[in-house]
Design a protein around this motif. Sequence first.
Motif, PDB file in Angstrom:
ATOM      1  N   LEU A 237       0.819  -1.210   0.000  1.00  0.00           N
ATOM      2  CA  LEU A 237       0.000   0.000   0.000  1.00  0.00           C
ATOM      3  C   LEU A 237       0.851   1.257   0.000  1.00  0.00           C
ATOM      4  CD1 LEU A 237      -2.744  -1.047   2.601  1.00  0.00           C
ATOM      5  CD2 LEU A 237      -2.979  -0.917   0.118  1.00  0.00           C
ATOM      6  N   GLN A 238       2.021   1.196   0.646  1.00  0.00           N
ATOM      7  CA  GLN A 238       2.860   2.389   0.738  1.00  0.00           C
ATOM      8  C   GLN A 238       3.485   2.766  -0.601  1.00  0.00           C
ATOM      9  OE1 GLN A 238       3.089   4.549   3.350  1.00  0.00           O
ATOM     10  NE2 GLN A 238       1.412   3.192   3.958  1.00  0.00           N
ATOM     11  N   ILE A 239       3.589   1.818  -1.529  1.00  0.00           N
ATOM     12  CA  ILE A 239       4.107   2.174  -2.847  1.00  0.00           C
ATOM     13  C   ILE A 239       3.171   3.175  -3.511  1.00  0.00           C
ATOM     14  CG2 ILE A 239       4.653   1.286  -5.151  1.00  0.00           C
ATOM     15  CD1 ILE A 239       5.599  -1.276  -3.851  1.00  0.00           C
ATOM     16  N   GLY A 240       1.858   2.944  -3.370  1.00  0.00           N
ATOM     17  CA  GLY A 240       0.903   3.920  -3.874  1.00  0.00           C
ATOM     18  C   GLY A 240       1.023   5.245  -3.140  1.00  0.00           C
ATOM     19  N   THR A 241       1.264   5.183  -1.824  1.00  0.00           N
ATOM     20  CA  THR A 241       1.446   6.406  -1.043  1.00  0.00           C
ATOM     21  C   THR A 241       2.690   7.162  -1.499  1.00  0.00           C
ATOM     22  OG1 THR A 241       0.403   5.352   0.869  1.00  0.00           O
ATOM     23  CG2 THR A 241       1.703   7.331   1.288  1.00  0.00           C
ATOM     24  N   LEU A 242       3.762   6.431  -1.810  1.00  0.00           N
ATOM     25  CA  LEU A 242       4.977   7.076  -2.289  1.00  0.00           C
ATOM     26  C   LEU A 242       4.740   7.791  -3.612  1.00  0.00           C
ATOM     27  CD1 LEU A 242       7.742   4.426  -1.462  1.00  0.00           C
ATOM     28  CD2 LEU A 242       7.310   6.589  -0.323  1.00  0.00           C
ATOM     29  N   LEU A 243       3.983   7.160  -4.509  1.00  0.00           N
ATOM     30  CA  LEU A 243       3.674   7.814  -5.785  1.00  0.00           C
ATOM     31  C   LEU A 243       2.865   9.083  -5.557  1.00  0.00           C
ATOM     32  CD1 LEU A 243       2.789   4.731  -8.013  1.00  0.00           C
ATOM     33  CD2 LEU A 243       4.786   6.201  -8.221  1.00  0.00           C
ATOM     34  N   GLY A 244       1.925   9.024  -4.598  1.00  0.00           N
ATOM     35  CA  GLY A 244       1.148  10.214  -4.292  1.00  0.00           C
ATOM     36  C   GLY A 244       1.964  11.271  -3.575  1.00  0.00           C
ATOM     37  N   GLY A 245       2.796  10.834  -2.629  1.00  0.00           N
ATOM     38  CA  GLY A 245       3.642  11.776  -1.904  1.00  0.00           C
ATOM     39  C   GLY A 245       4.703  12.410  -2.769  1.00  0.00           C
ATOM     40  N   ALA A 246       5.029  11.769  -3.891  1.00  0.00           N
ATOM     41  CA  ALA A 246       6.038  12.321  -4.786  1.00  0.00           C
ATOM     42  C   ALA A 246       5.603  13.648  -5.371  1.00  0.00           C
ATOM     43  CB  ALA A 246       6.338  11.324  -5.914  1.00  0.00           C
ATOM     44  N   VAL A 247       4.313  13.917  -5.410  1.00  0.00           N
ATOM     45  CA  VAL A 247       3.832  15.202  -5.926  1.00  0.00           C
ATOM     46  C   VAL A 247       4.398  16.343  -5.092  1.00  0.00           C
ATOM     47  CG1 VAL A 247       1.777  16.616  -6.300  1.00  0.00           C
ATOM     48  CG2 VAL A 247       1.724  14.189  -6.852  1.00  0.00           C
ATOM     49  N   ILE A 284      -0.601   1.035 -11.693  1.00  0.00           N
ATOM     50  CA  ILE A 284       0.558   0.553 -10.939  1.00  0.00           C
ATOM     51  C   ILE A 284       0.131   0.107  -9.541  1.00  0.00           C
ATOM     52  CG2 ILE A 284       2.754   1.249  -9.894  1.00  0.00           C
ATOM     53  CD1 ILE A 284       3.135   3.132 -12.298  1.00  0.00           C
ATOM     54  N   PHE A 285      -0.720   0.898  -8.899  1.00  0.00           N
ATOM     55  CA  PHE A 285      -1.177   0.579  -7.547  1.00  0.00           C
ATOM     56  C   PHE A 285      -1.953  -0.738  -7.533  1.00  0.00           C
ATOM     57  CE2 PHE A 285      -4.065   0.993  -3.921  1.00  0.00           C
ATOM     58  CZ  PHE A 285      -3.177   1.346  -2.927  1.00  0.00           C
ATOM     59  N   ILE A 286      -2.845  -0.923  -8.496  1.00  0.00           N
ATOM     60  CA  ILE A 286      -3.637  -2.157  -8.571  1.00  0.00           C
ATOM     61  C   ILE A 286      -2.733  -3.356  -8.853  1.00  0.00           C
ATOM     62  CG2 ILE A 286      -5.376  -3.373  -9.948  1.00  0.00           C
ATOM     63  CD1 ILE A 286      -6.763  -0.642 -10.299  1.00  0.00           C
ATOM     64  N   GLY A 287      -1.782  -3.197  -9.770  1.00  0.00           N
ATOM     65  CA  GLY A 287      -0.871  -4.296 -10.096  1.00  0.00           C
ATOM     66  C   GLY A 287      -0.012  -4.707  -8.918  1.00  0.00           C
ATOM     67  N   ILE A 288       0.462  -3.739  -8.148  1.00  0.00           N
ATOM     68  CA  ILE A 288       1.301  -4.057  -6.984  1.00  0.00           C
ATOM     69  C   ILE A 288       0.487  -4.790  -5.921  1.00  0.00           C
ATOM     70  CG2 ILE A 288       2.541  -3.018  -5.050  1.00  0.00           C
ATOM     71  CD1 ILE A 288       3.531  -0.898  -7.039  1.00  0.00           C
ATOM     72  N   ASN A 289      -0.748  -4.365  -5.716  1.00  0.00           N
ATOM     73  CA  ASN A 289      -1.584  -5.050  -4.724  1.00  0.00           C
ATOM     74  C   ASN A 289      -1.902  -6.477  -5.141  1.00  0.00           C
ATOM     75  OD1 ASN A 289      -2.766  -3.304  -2.318  1.00  0.00           O
ATOM     76  ND2 ASN A 289      -2.441  -1.943  -4.053  1.00  0.00           N
ATOM     77  N   LEU A 290      -2.084  -6.707  -6.433  1.00  0.00           N
ATOM     78  CA  LEU A 290      -2.294  -8.072  -6.912  1.00  0.00           C
ATOM     79  C   LEU A 290      -1.039  -8.910  -6.693  1.00  0.00           C
ATOM     80  CD1 LEU A 290      -3.947 -10.220  -8.364  1.00  0.00           C
ATOM     81  CD2 LEU A 290      -3.203  -9.239 -10.547  1.00  0.00           C
ATOM     82  N   LEU A 291       0.138  -8.326  -6.943  1.00  0.00           N
ATOM     83  CA  LEU A 291       1.395  -9.034  -6.717  1.00  0.00           C
ATOM     84  C   LEU A 291       1.577  -9.371  -5.241  1.00  0.00           C
ATOM     85  CD1 LEU A 291       4.116 -10.061  -7.795  1.00  0.00           C
ATOM     86  CD2 LEU A 291       5.030  -7.760  -7.465  1.00  0.00           C
TER      87      LEU A 291
END
Length: 306
Positions: A237-247, A284-291
Amino acid sequence: MRAYFARRLGQSALTLLGTSVLVFLILRVLPGDPAKMLLPEGAPQSAIEELNRQLGLKEPLHVQYAIFLRSVFRGDFGQSFQYRAPALQVVVERLPATIDLTLVAMALTVAAGVAIGIVAAVRAGSRYDYAGTVLAVLGQSLPSFWLGIMLILLFGVTLHWLPTSGFQGWRYLVLPTVTLAAYPTALVARLTRSSLLEILRQDYVRTSRAKGLAERTVVLRHALRNATIPVLTVIGLQIGTLLGGAVITESVFAWPGIGKLVVDAIFFRDFPVVQTILILSASIFIGINLLVDLLYVVIDPRIRYG
């Protein structure tokens, strides 16, 4: 497993479709005219109307959305209003910088967060545990924009140790990586500590120690593996947070990635670029959660998906 995978793919497709509709509608209700943003100040109304017509913004909303979906299936996500190029091409040119920043921040999050959590759990109640708790609370409490500015003032302006902006080598990664990784590292550290503490109280751990196994083996080979499942969920979940925080982080450090690009695109009302970035981020977020769901089976063979 195949049925589960097929079901998840169907759910992912519906999620992406819903995301595209939501993003499309939100962008259309934002105040501001893209044509006025692109034309020089004081341009006549006729020129504004003509540019809006060329951009397809005079069409009804359902027609505009159909045009957008057609461009998605065509593979270019439409033409960027600002750059006059395929939106996907504009985003892909900025993507490597964001991927580098996110991967390094994620590596720091996993390495530092798990290590701090292990030490705090193994030495619960000690000064190491209290120090780890303080670091975790600070990491979750400090706003990323404030932390980034403070790091710039200390290591860039005062000490002149590290560059404060740009993307020209590993030294430029240090400050934005620490800023981006501060919150998820603290979260992973606290979760690792609490999860490992619970596992260390289990009977099989006491049995392993009674058999004479070294403490390192008991903690790393037996306890940590079972404590990893909730930690792995949070890391995914934090990978998605990192993408959002990158803004925010990319804006503070003038990092030439998609975070800064989406801020500029929103300012200029460049709808195709914003839609492309958000849909790619959701994919990307959906794919990572599936992985992550599939990795559960590797970590714990008792888990099976029907």
